[in-house]
Scaffold this active site. Structure first.
Site, mmCIF file in Angstrom:
data_model
loop_
_atom_site.group_PDB
_atom_site.id
_atom_site.type_symbol
_atom_site.label_atom_id
_atom_site.label_comp_id
_atom_site.label_asym_id
_atom_site.label_seq_id
_atom_site.Cartn_x
_atom_site.Cartn_y
_atom_site.Cartn_z
ATOM 1 N N CYS A 97 16.702 50.874 -11.577
ATOM 2 C CA CYS A 97 17.123 50.403 -10.255
ATOM 3 C C CYS A 97 16.261 51.086 -9.206
ATOM 4 O O CYS A 97 15.960 52.277 -9.308
ATOM 5 C CB CYS A 97 18.604 50.644 -10.020
ATOM 6 N N GLU A 98 15.843 50.304 -8.231
ATOM 7 C CA GLU A 98 14.915 50.860 -7.249
ATOM 8 C C GLU A 98 15.620 51.748 -6.222
ATOM 9 O O GLU A 98 14.958 52.400 -5.426
ATOM 10 C CB GLU A 98 14.122 49.746 -6.555
ATOM 11 N N HIS A 99 16.940 51.776 -6.242
ATOM 12 C CA HIS A 99 17.648 52.627 -5.286
ATOM 13 C C HIS A 99 17.806 54.059 -5.775
ATOM 14 O O HIS A 99 17.863 54.988 -4.972
ATOM 15 C CB HIS A 99 19.029 52.038 -4.974
ATOM 16 N N HIS A 100 17.922 54.243 -7.091
ATOM 17 C CA HIS A 100 18.148 55.586 -7.639
ATOM 18 C C HIS A 100 17.122 55.969 -8.705
ATOM 19 O O HIS A 100 17.153 57.079 -9.213
ATOM 20 C CB HIS A 100 19.552 55.666 -8.255
ATOM 21 N N GLN A 138 18.927 43.973 -9.719
ATOM 22 C CA GLN A 138 19.283 42.943 -10.702
ATOM 23 C C GLN A 138 19.231 41.536 -10.104
ATOM 24 O O GLN A 138 18.806 40.582 -10.762
ATOM 25 C CB GLN A 138 20.677 43.236 -11.267
ATOM 26 N N HIS A 191 24.658 49.504 -14.978
ATOM 27 C CA HIS A 191 23.804 50.339 -14.127
ATOM 28 C C HIS A 191 24.258 51.787 -14.235
ATOM 29 O O HIS A 191 25.387 52.106 -13.858
ATOM 30 C CB HIS A 191 23.905 49.870 -12.670
ATOM 31 N N CYS A 210 23.434 54.138 -12.435
ATOM 32 C CA CYS A 210 23.724 54.708 -11.113
ATOM 33 C C CYS A 210 25.178 54.445 -10.714
ATOM 34 O O CYS A 210 25.697 55.088 -9.813
ATOM 35 C CB CYS A 210 22.759 54.175 -10.044
HETATM 36 ZN ZN LIG Z 1 21.050 52.247 -8.341
#
Ligand SMILES: [Zn+2]
Length: 208
Positions: A99-102, A140, A168, A170
């Protein structure tokens, strides 16, 4: 792309161009960053167990992001011309992404379908399509749409569909800590979007 610290090929002549490894990541730069993270969390990167960790992490990122400068649509360019006008569906394509956020992994299964209009591809190509879009920092929802759009663009089918079910980390190991939660996304294009009967059919096929 400069802020990625990474370029699509080894030919860049920018003065601060990273040294690109065969895995297409700047191993030395990731190693330095990982040492910094280890210091930052209060660890000692020089203790024996961690000595090789920065290098291992760098190589792992090389694998996990190997699709970033690849165009996965190339896998759809070897086509057969067939008069087949029923749905083609490949279920349960396992994939691993981050995931590009975490920058934490999300993993799951993709179900990919299209209704051909003359052009058909080998089933393994659908799996490679998913793999190519998954191996990069992702969300996603975008992954799901990219797969459905690539099928429309390359095969000009009557319709395409992609459903992804993923876990996920995260969400499961931090933050909301909801172990077992599964995120489901779908992207429907063409006839599967416009025709309610076709939509119902493809959704029920995809859920087995
Ligand atoms: Zn994430």
């Amino acid at each position: 792309m400069a802020e990625h610290g990474r370029k699509p090929g080894p030919t860049s002549d920018a003065s601060d161009a990273p040294k690109i490894s065969p895995g297409n990541v700047d191993i030395g730069r990731i190693e330095k960053a990982v040492r910094e993270i280890l210091f930052a969390i209060g660890e000692d990167p020089n203790r024996e167990g961690l000595l090789k960790t920065p290098n291992r992490v760098a190589r792992a990122y090389g694998e996990l992001t190997a699709g970033l400068f690849e165009d996965p649509r190339i896998h759809l360019r070897t086509v057969f011309h067939e008069r087949y006008d029923e749905v083609v569906l490949l279920r349960d394509i396992e994939f691993h992404s981050i995931c590009e956020h975490h920058l934490l992994p999300f993993t799951g299964r993709a179900h990919v379908a299209y209704l051909p209009d003359g052009k058909v591809v080998g089933l393994s190509k659908l799996a490679r399509l998913v793999e190519g879009f998954a191996r990069r920092p992702q969300v996603q929802e975008r992954l799901t749409g990219q797969i459905a759009d690539a099928l429309m663009e390359e095969l000009n089918p009557m319709g395409s569909a992609c459903v992804i079910e993923a876990t996920h980390t995260c969400m499961t190991i931090r933050g909301a800590k909801k172990p077992g939660s599964v995120m489901v996304t779908s992207a429907l294009r063409g006839i599967f979007k416009e025709n309610p009967a076709s939509r119902a059919e493809i959704i029920s096929l995809m859920h087995g």
